[in-house]
Design an enzyme around this catalytic site. Structure first.
Site, PDB file in Angstrom:
ATOM      1  N   ILE B 466      11.157 -27.742 -39.482  1.00 53.10           N
ATOM      2  CA  ILE B 466      10.120 -26.639 -39.272  1.00 53.10           C
ATOM      3  C   ILE B 466       9.953 -26.543 -37.527  1.00 53.10           C
ATOM      4  CG2 ILE B 466       8.896 -26.897 -41.148  1.00 53.10           C
ATOM      5  CD1 ILE B 466       7.071 -29.031 -39.975  1.00 53.10           C
ATOM      6  N   THR B 468      11.155 -29.114 -35.716  1.00 52.10           N
ATOM      7  CA  THR B 468      10.772 -30.483 -35.090  1.00 52.10           C
ATOM      8  C   THR B 468      12.293 -31.400 -34.753  1.00 52.10           C
ATOM      9  OG1 THR B 468      11.127 -31.096 -37.371  1.00 52.10           O
ATOM     10  CG2 THR B 468       8.941 -30.909 -36.443  1.00 52.10           C
ATOM     11  N   ILE B 651      12.737 -44.672 -32.501  1.00 53.69           N
ATOM     12  CA  ILE B 651      12.802 -43.711 -31.946  1.00 53.69           C
ATOM     13  C   ILE B 651      14.163 -42.921 -32.345  1.00 53.69           C
ATOM     14  CG2 ILE B 651      12.574 -41.970 -30.155  1.00 53.69           C
ATOM     15  CD1 ILE B 651       9.667 -42.952 -31.182  1.00 53.69           C
ATOM     16  N   GLN B 660       7.550 -33.664 -30.085  1.00 54.76           N
ATOM     17  CA  GLN B 660       6.480 -33.758 -31.058  1.00 54.76           C
ATOM     18  C   GLN B 660       4.967 -34.482 -30.749  1.00 54.76           C
ATOM     19  OE1 GLN B 660       6.433 -32.746 -34.539  1.00 54.76           O
ATOM     20  NE2 GLN B 660       7.874 -31.683 -33.392  1.00 54.76           N
ATOM     21  N   GLY B 726       5.157 -36.586 -36.633  1.00 51.44           N
ATOM     22  CA  GLY B 726       5.064 -35.033 -36.403  1.00 51.44           C
ATOM     23  C   GLY B 726       3.425 -35.133 -36.421  1.00 51.44           C
ATOM     24  N   GLU B 727       2.629 -35.914 -36.851  1.00 50.61           N
ATOM     25  CA  GLU B 727       1.222 -35.746 -36.709  1.00 50.61           C
ATOM     26  C   GLU B 727       0.281 -36.789 -35.904  1.00 50.61           C
ATOM     27  OE1 GLU B 727       0.053 -34.297 -41.062  1.00 50.61           O
ATOM     28  OE2 GLU B 727       2.062 -35.119 -41.221  1.00 50.61           O
TER      29      GLU B 727
END
Ligand SMILES: Cc1cc2nc3c(=O)[nH]c(=O)nc-3n(C[C@H](O)[C@H](O)[C@H](O)COP(=O)(O)OP(=O)(O)OC[C@H]3O[C@@H](n4cnc5c(N)ncnc54)[C@H](O)[C@@H]3O)c2cc1C
Ligand code: SF4
Lengths: 336, 760
Positions: B466, B468, B651, B660, B726-727
């Site tokens: 998406i 990322t 990572i 991100q 991502g969040e």
């Protein structure tokens, strides 16, 4: 967007006549406002006359007439070119600052000076055809009057419309006593003092300005003045860039000895027209350029503000913005 | 691992900047028509008439679909939907099935025409009349009629682990405050779009902007009553999703329209529609009470959240982080949800934690001030070493190191505790910090890997990129597992015909998919090696696996590197055009986002690897630090510096990972400073319906963002050790900013966004 006829004007006379002959036609300049409004079904012209090929884009010194020695900026000049022109930068840095405070670089590259004057309000009820709006549809009511009116007017509004004029450039122009040059439908040119160009809404908010159908802005003249070293445009907004003003202030001073000989204060984001802060100017003329006087002048102006439900903060913000803009103007118009 | 972890630039980057990457709306079809939905102009009521005559007579119009002539769709039925693989649905409102209106902007008709412009202008000609009912709009006044949800993501929603009220009342030090956050709208760069193509009467292909082709396929198949295998969803590139893409029913509307006009149909959602039709983060009212002893240790936390929903079970779970952070022995976390007639709320980047950390982390700051302790020290001394709810150890938790590193990089020690102490010119300067946290999930995933005749490799899975960097990172993992340069790995994603992968939600694509990539690559490598060692023509003939290493597209004997056999040679000698392996890995923390589709084969190691999953609590942590400059006269806030330190396991790619976090922080700055959806109190229409009214940060609002990673692999989530990323970057941001504003000005603002009017 409804189907419409497109044509490219070959000369001024033909452009003016075509638009004058069809009450449902409009000029197309940079298109950054009119096309958006057409896509939203807010403006529904059945004909657009593209005037961008006409030759009214120069910035030049005014050779004669009332504004001799001043500067004329073309009605079709692009905002970016106008802001960066040496004649403008040197003589009217206030105008440069105001233009550059508006929109984004890409939009300013497209936007014309005439289009900037005639851009329509950003009231979101005006933009949403599901909402009542007297400006879009006379008689349907004003959605903003009792709706979300945080961005709306403090001065000169009526129950029929509380919208503000969104332009930054026009705030500087009204402060600078500019004159709008218009090609009339009778083939003659007419001159409109900037302060008279835009209207208060009254009970005909559908009319933003006093232009007649078909009249074309060919130039804007700015008379010579002595403000260049002490002027400042302040724009307060919800984010650092690319947002319309909550409140903006154009301030310019001419000092003689210890006193303010000449002063201009105009505000954006507060009225249906670029608002000349006459009360503040009256108070300051002849007085010393002190913070106390700036505050008193701001009070004198903002005393007459009539806030709505959600924009009460703009009264205090406007007061502080006037003081800040005058202070910065005195410092030579920098951000320091 | 040579490639994993490296800051490899996106392998699809060139395609993206040259326009070569095709997004959903760009898959134009021959003979395609355009659909433009018509939206309700009331918030609640019934459609009494729809006059379609003018629209139908308008040029180019092919069809006008209303609830009167729309095809019947399968009805809402949670059990059946679940069985069909719809792990979640945006809203319980199949389009155009009846005359009821539940919110302003609801799709009430759809015009199909030869061109987009014709469809849109005809849509404006439709006259819909309504019997209008009074909509429920105001959260505060509707809350008394609200409900207390029992379940939240399958667990108890209302929690009280002890005598919270009594402990709070008896606490030596106590604060209690109410924090509010605004409704926010989804505005990913790419608006939603679907192109529906009927290949046969019962066979459908949809090009869709989705975060999960399999969920989208399940939705299309269920509502249109098709066999899932007869529906194909294609979505190779997605311009941001953040929780908004893949579960909304405009794609069904596109398919309905295509069926009516018997042509492919494109339906592109407009920005204005995005204010109502693709979900939103609902506003919250959160009351937090903290009680502590004189020793500075928290005794109890109470977090009461009030919010709204509409046509969905979803509600903003703003108490989530309060289950995980801080070692208070007891806590009470409750929810109350009102039903409002506005667009239906849904997941938006860190749903729950985004507004929730604003409240909790503001309260922590307030308590620290109350007790005259440095806010960072206060957090350190209340650090939860184990999960406070389950008492399970965390699978990995380096939060204390995040605090330490962050403080050092940011220069926290230069902060003055007392507000209004630091100035530059007319600006007041303040420092603030907050904790970040987000759960770590890992769902089942299936990956197929192929080696081609020339020794190049292709990796295939139905996961989404998406924006990322999924393509790139998968190529890195495969490159390492097979000893190939990244350039020789092709990755195929975003097609429902590919092997099953979870929806790109809950920050779990990387954690879920990579173990399967690794397992499939290893399987393939073993098969290739087997062909070599059993082949007399190979220089590896007769060697045992332990003797063999790999790299650069070939195997070689460890003790004698001149003895090699390349993948291409092995393929050629065995007359193979392609060889493949496919594995499915099991979930660790089934976030419910995996799609229940038959796996190709269970990877042998998977179940063992995850055998201890139930014994751990899986979360990521971080620390956020902000410096703000405030022009107090004008109320304007500028965030001048931001430091974010994140503990998210290994990572995988330093560059995409950093992006991100940067993106998350910027998203958080939007929530902190400007994002707010306002509704008119009479008509419930969003007044902030375009990007001119709904502000998101622009470049000038965003400072340099200094990102650091702890980068310690999580041994329990997978052998790779990567949790999601991502969040978490958005969490804690608005509290860090608000806390900095307090430090600068002495003004505690408990209502987001921190717009200039609130500081005057
Ligand atoms: C996203 C966005 C943000 C913006 N932000 C700002 C801002 O912060 N501050 C600001 O000041 N402005 C802002 N603007 C407005 C922008 O300045 C105007 O859209 C622009 O100046 C209009 O010029 P144009 O040439 O594109 O006009 P057009 O869109 O072509 O025309 C606008 C109107 O003017 C009429 N017209 C054009 N030329 C003439 C003429 N010579 N004589 C008579 N009538 C004419 C047209 O018929 C039409 O009605 C923003 C615009 C956008 C899209
Ligand atoms: S303020 Fe003016 S433009 Fe806005 S809704 Fe009222 S009449 Fe229309």
């Amino acid at each position: 967007m409804r189907p419409f006829k497109y044509s490219r004007a070959q000369n001024t006379g033909n452009a003016v006549q075509t638009v004058a002959a069809n009450t449902n036609s409009k000029f197309l300049a940079g298109g950054t406002n009119i096309l958006d409004l057409m896509k939203e079904d807010v403006e529904r012209p059945d004909e657009l006359v593209d005037v961008t090929r006409l030759n009214f884009s120069q910035v030049r010194t005014v050779e004669g007439g009332a504004n001799k020695g001043g500067v004329s900026i073309g009605g079709l000049g692009r905002n970016t070119d106008t802001a960066n022109h040496p004649l403008v930068r040197q003589n009217f840095p206030l105008l440069t600052q105001a233009i550059l405070a508006g929109a984004s670089q890409q939009i300013r590259n497209m936007a014309t000076n005439g289009g900037n004057l005639n851009q329509r309000t950003r009231c979101s009820y005006f933009y949403d055809t599901a909402m009542p709006c007297n400006k879009r549809e006379p008689g349907s009511g004003c959605g903003a009057l009792e709706g979300i009116n945080r961005m709306h007017a403090l001065f000169g509004w009526s129950n029929d419309c509380v919208a503000v004029h969104p332009s930054d450039m026009c705030v500087a122009l009204v402060a600078l006593d500019a004159v709008v040059k218009v090609q009339g439908t009778d083939g003659k040119e007419r001159s409109i003092p900037f302060a008279d160009y835009h209207r208060l809404p009254g009970n005909t908010p559908q009319k933003d300005n006093i232009l007649n159908q078909g009249e074309l802005i060919t130039a804007i003249e700015i008379p010579k003045n002595n403000f260049a070293s002490k002027s400042y445009y302040l724009k307060v907004r919800d984010r650092a860039s690319y947002a319309f003003a909550l409140v903006s202030v154009a301030a310019a001073l001419e000092i003689e000895g210890n006193a303010i000989k000449n002063v201009r204060v105009a505000m954006g984001g507060v009225s249906h027209k670029p608002w000349r802060a006459v009360e503040a100017e009256k108070f300051l003329t002849g007085k010393a350029a002190t913070e106390a006087n700036f505050k008193a002048a701001a009070d004198a102006e903002m005393r007459n503000a009539k806030p709505l439900e959600h924009n009460k903060f703009k009264v205090e913000l406007g007061r502080r913005a006037i003081v800040r803009a005058l202070t910065q103007a005195m410092k030579g118009g920098t951000n320091a | 691992m040579a490639e994993i972890g490296k800051p490899v630039s996106r392998i699809d980057g060139r395609l993206k900047v040259t326009g070569g990457a095709k997004y959903a709306a760009e898959f134009n079809q021959v003979n395609m028509a355009y659909a433009f939905p018509v939206r309700s102009t009331i918030a609640k009521g019934t459609i009494t008439a729809t006059d379609t005559s003018a629209a139908e007579a308008s040029s180019g119009v092919l069809a006008v679909i209303t609830h009167k002539n729309a095809a019947k769709l399968n009805a809402i039925n949670p059990q059946e939907q679940w069985k069909a693989g719809i792990v979640f649905l945006g809203e319980d409102l199949p389009p155009l099935q009846d005359d009821k209106v539940y919110y302003f902007g609801q799709f009430v008709a759809c015009v199909v025409a030869e061109t987009y412009e014709q469809a849109r202008s005809a849509a404006a000609l439709l006259k819909v009349t309504y019997a209008v009912e009074k909509p429920r709009i105001d959260l505060k006044s509707e809350l008394p009629n609200g409900y207390r949800p029992e379940k939240l993501f399958g667990e108890e929603a209302q929690i009280n682990t002890g005598k919270t009220a009594a402990v709070l009342a008896a606490a030596a030090q106590k604060i209690e405050h109410t924090y509010t956050t605004s409704t926010e709208n989804h505005h990913p760069m790419e608006p939603h779009a679907s192109i529906a193509v009927w290949e046969a009467a019962d066979k459908l292909t949809i090009y869709d902007a989705t975060q999960g082709v399999l969920v989208t396929r399940a939705i299309a198949a269920y509502f249109l009553n098709l066999k899932p295998e007869n529906v194909r969803v294609i979505s190779p590139y997605v311009g941001g999703g953040f929780g908004s893409k893949g579960a909304w029913l405009h794609l069904v509307l596109a398919a309905m329209a295509a069926r009516v006009v018997k042509r492919p149909v494109k339906l592109a959602v407009t920005r204005q529609m995005m204010a109502t039709n693709v979900g939103r983060r609902s506003a919250t009212i959160q009351k937090i009470a903290l009680g502590a002893g004189f020793d500075g240790k928290l005794a109890a936390i109470r977090h009461e959240s009030e919010t709204y929903t509409n046509l969905s079970q979803f509600f903003e779970p703003s108490g989530l982080q309060t289950k995980v952070l801080y070692a208070a022995p007891i806590r009470e976390i409750t929810y109350k949800v009102a039903k409002l007639n506005v667009g239906t709320p849904t997941f938006m980047r860190a749903p729950g934690e985004t507004p929730g950390t604003f409240a909790l982390e503001s309260a922590m700051d307030e308590m620290a001030y109350e007790m005259k302790i440095d806010p960072l020290e206060f957090r350190v001394s209340n650090h939860a070493a184990v999960d406070p709810m389950t008492e399970h150890p965390f699978s990995g938790n380096n939060l204390l190191e995040c605090y330490r590193t962050g403080a050092e990089k940011f220069g926290w020690s230069n902060r003055k505790m007392q507000p209004r102490q630091t100035r530059s010119g007319r600006n007041l300067i303040g420092y603030g910090m907050a904790t970040a946290t987000y759960p770590a999930g890992r769902s089942s995933a299936t990956v197929r890997v192929q080696v081609l005749i020339n020794g190049d490799v292709k990796v295939m899975t139905a996961a989404a990129d998406i924006g990322t960097g999924t393509y790139t990172v998968i190529a890195q993992t495969a490159a390492d597992a097979l000893g190939l340069p990244v350039q020789r790995i092709a990755v195929e994603l975003g097609d429902s015909n590919l092997p099953t992968a979870p929806f790109a939600g809950g920050s779990q694509t990387t954690a879920s998919v990579h173990p399967a990539v690794l397992a499939a690559c290893e399987m393939l490598r073993e098969s290739l090696m087997g062909l070599a060692t059993t082949d007399a023509k190979s220089k590896l003939s007769g060697r045992r696996a332990e003797e063999i290493a790999y790299g650069d597209g070939k195997f070689f004997v460890r003790s004698d590197r001149s003895k090699t056999d390349s993948y291409a040679d092995i393929m050629r000698r065995n007359s193979k055009v392609m060889m493949e392996a496919c594995t499915t890995t099991k979930p660790v923390t089934d976030g419910g986002l995996g799609s229940p589709v038959a796996p190709c084969m269970v990877a042998p190691a998977a179940s063992e690897e995850n055998s201890d999953a139930k014994k751990y609590s899986f979360h990521s942590f971080g620390a956020q630090f902000a410096e703000v400059w405030i022009d107090e006269d004008l109320g304007t806030i500028r965030v001048k510096r931001f430091t974010s330190v994140q503990d998210v396991g290994r990572i995988m790619n330093e560059k995409t990972a950093r992006s991100q976090i940067i993106g998350g922080v910027i998203f958080g700055l939007g929530a902190a400073l400007m994002e707010a959806t306002e509704h008119d109190h009479r008509w419930a229409n969003p007044v902030t319906r375009t990007l001119a009214d709904y502000h998101v940060p622009v470049n000038m609002d965003v400072p340099e963002i200094d990102v650091h990673f702890i980068n310690k692999p999580d041994p329990h989530i997978s052998s790779i050790g990567a949790r999601g990323i991502g969040e978490i970057g958005i969490t804690g941001v608005s509290a860090a900013v608000a806390n900095a504003v307090f430090n600068a000005t002495g003004k505690r603002i408990r209502d987001l966004p921190l717009s200039p009017d609130k500081l005057l």
